[in-house]
Design a protein around this motif. Sequence first.
Motif, mmCIF file in Angstrom:
data_model
loop_
_atom_site.group_PDB
_atom_site.id
_atom_site.type_symbol
_atom_site.label_atom_id
_atom_site.label_comp_id
_atom_site.label_asym_id
_atom_site.label_seq_id
_atom_site.Cartn_x
_atom_site.Cartn_y
_atom_site.Cartn_z
ATOM 1 N N ALA A 101 0.848 -1.176 -0.115
ATOM 2 C CA ALA A 101 0.051 0.004 0.200
ATOM 3 C C ALA A 101 0.899 1.376 -0.021
ATOM 4 N N ARG A 102 0.441 2.261 -0.614
ATOM 5 C CA ARG A 102 1.136 3.678 -0.669
ATOM 6 C C ARG A 102 0.929 4.392 0.895
ATOM 7 N N PHE A 103 -0.084 3.898 1.467
ATOM 8 C CA PHE A 103 -0.137 4.545 2.753
ATOM 9 C C PHE A 103 -0.806 3.705 3.774
ATOM 10 N N SER A 104 -0.240 3.849 5.022
ATOM 11 C CA SER A 104 -0.726 3.008 6.120
ATOM 12 C C SER A 104 -1.299 3.901 7.336
ATOM 13 N N ALA A 105 -2.280 2.928 8.113
ATOM 14 C CA ALA A 105 -2.823 3.975 9.219
ATOM 15 C C ALA A 105 -3.240 3.130 10.199
ATOM 16 N N VAL A 106 -3.321 3.623 11.644
ATOM 17 C CA VAL A 106 -3.983 2.731 12.480
ATOM 18 C C VAL A 106 -5.416 2.288 12.255
ATOM 19 N N ASP A 107 -6.089 1.373 13.104
ATOM 20 C CA ASP A 107 -7.263 1.012 12.693
ATOM 21 C C ASP A 107 -8.159 1.984 13.540
ATOM 22 N N ILE A 108 -9.343 2.045 12.901
ATOM 23 C CA ILE A 108 -10.498 2.901 13.379
ATOM 24 C C ILE A 108 -10.555 2.862 14.755
ATOM 25 N N GLY A 109 -10.650 4.163 15.464
ATOM 26 C CA GLY A 109 -10.759 4.092 17.199
ATOM 27 C C GLY A 109 -9.574 4.098 17.522
ATOM 28 N N HIS A 110 -8.198 3.719 17.128
ATOM 29 C CA HIS A 110 -6.950 3.767 17.747
ATOM 30 C C HIS A 110 -6.326 5.061 17.372
ATOM 31 N N GLU A 111 -6.935 6.200 16.710
ATOM 32 C CA GLU A 111 -6.347 7.442 16.558
ATOM 33 C C GLU A 111 -5.788 7.896 17.898
ATOM 34 N N VAL A 112 -4.685 8.841 17.516
ATOM 35 C CA VAL A 112 -4.005 9.577 18.787
ATOM 36 C C VAL A 112 -3.961 11.221 18.666
#
Length: 344
Positions: free
Chosen positions: A58-69
Amino acid sequence: MAERIPTRLGDGSLVHMTRGEIEADLHDGTEAAARRAKVEPLGEDELDHLLDIFTSPARFSAVDIGHEVVLSIDGSGNRDINAPVLEQIVYQNHHGADIVEVWNSDYSYKAVKTVLSFQMQELKDTLLQTVVPVHYGAMPDLGRYSQPDGPAPNWSQLLPQGRIDEARAAQEEAMALLEADMWHTAEAAVATGADGLDFDTAAAAGDADFLATLHVTRRIRDAFPDFGVEIGMASEMVLGMHGQLEYEGVRLAGQWPLGQLRAVTAAGATIFGPAVNVNTTRSVAWNVARACTLVKPVTAEATIPVHMNAGMGVGGVPMTPYAPVDATSRVSRALVDILGLDGL
């Protein structure tokens, strides 16, 4: 032939590595940190998770929904359009910043003192136009107080000459001047209505720089109990430029992130920002594994929020002015997933 996966080096260069090479770098990075700081390496499940992140196509990676900081930004707004208040609004509304920071281009408390009234007007204007908390920030930058820029003898010149006692005395002289300037700015920021101060890149000049920051933090906490103080570190280890300085009976020289956390907590800081410098010749995966290993003991013990420094050249982010998003997104996700950070 094994598939070669696009990834990055610590300077942002695009390279191609096999899954096995990335896995080896992750193991090497955590083991290197564990040896140096005498901490536990990452577990196999954590290394497997990092491997999945850094081998994803993937070009972009992110935390799971609900795990934002929370995102606290030091030096938010880049002076790109010469409209500093507007840039803070852009960071709040469009960049997702949860804490913004008013700052001066000459980013040290010594320089800020000379333009303090103008900076406080900018701070007031920003507070009127934003909703999120607003900090005022700068570096302690103890070296600014040494000759030829300041009045104290230059300990970087004295130390190579073996004039150790004179070098230590010079740093102690500079500390008193730095503490006065930081406190002067703190009083002004409180009076203007700031939500907190950011002592950014603390200990850049070593243990004396760090001790001055701790002294002023304690003074702020005693005088203004509800005022925020974020201490972001300069490096993963405090340099012993003085070598004999202590805070509450504990020597500061040689402290790794866990020791730094304990010191800033004792001083009364409200946010701790550990920093781990990047090795530009190693892969981002290696750097992230090393950073996670050094900071994991911090999040296990912390009683105040931990906002890891994840910017140019620290925390695994490549040392380049505009780090590629494929690297920064993977770094950010990895730090949050492995460390359970409160913010970045």
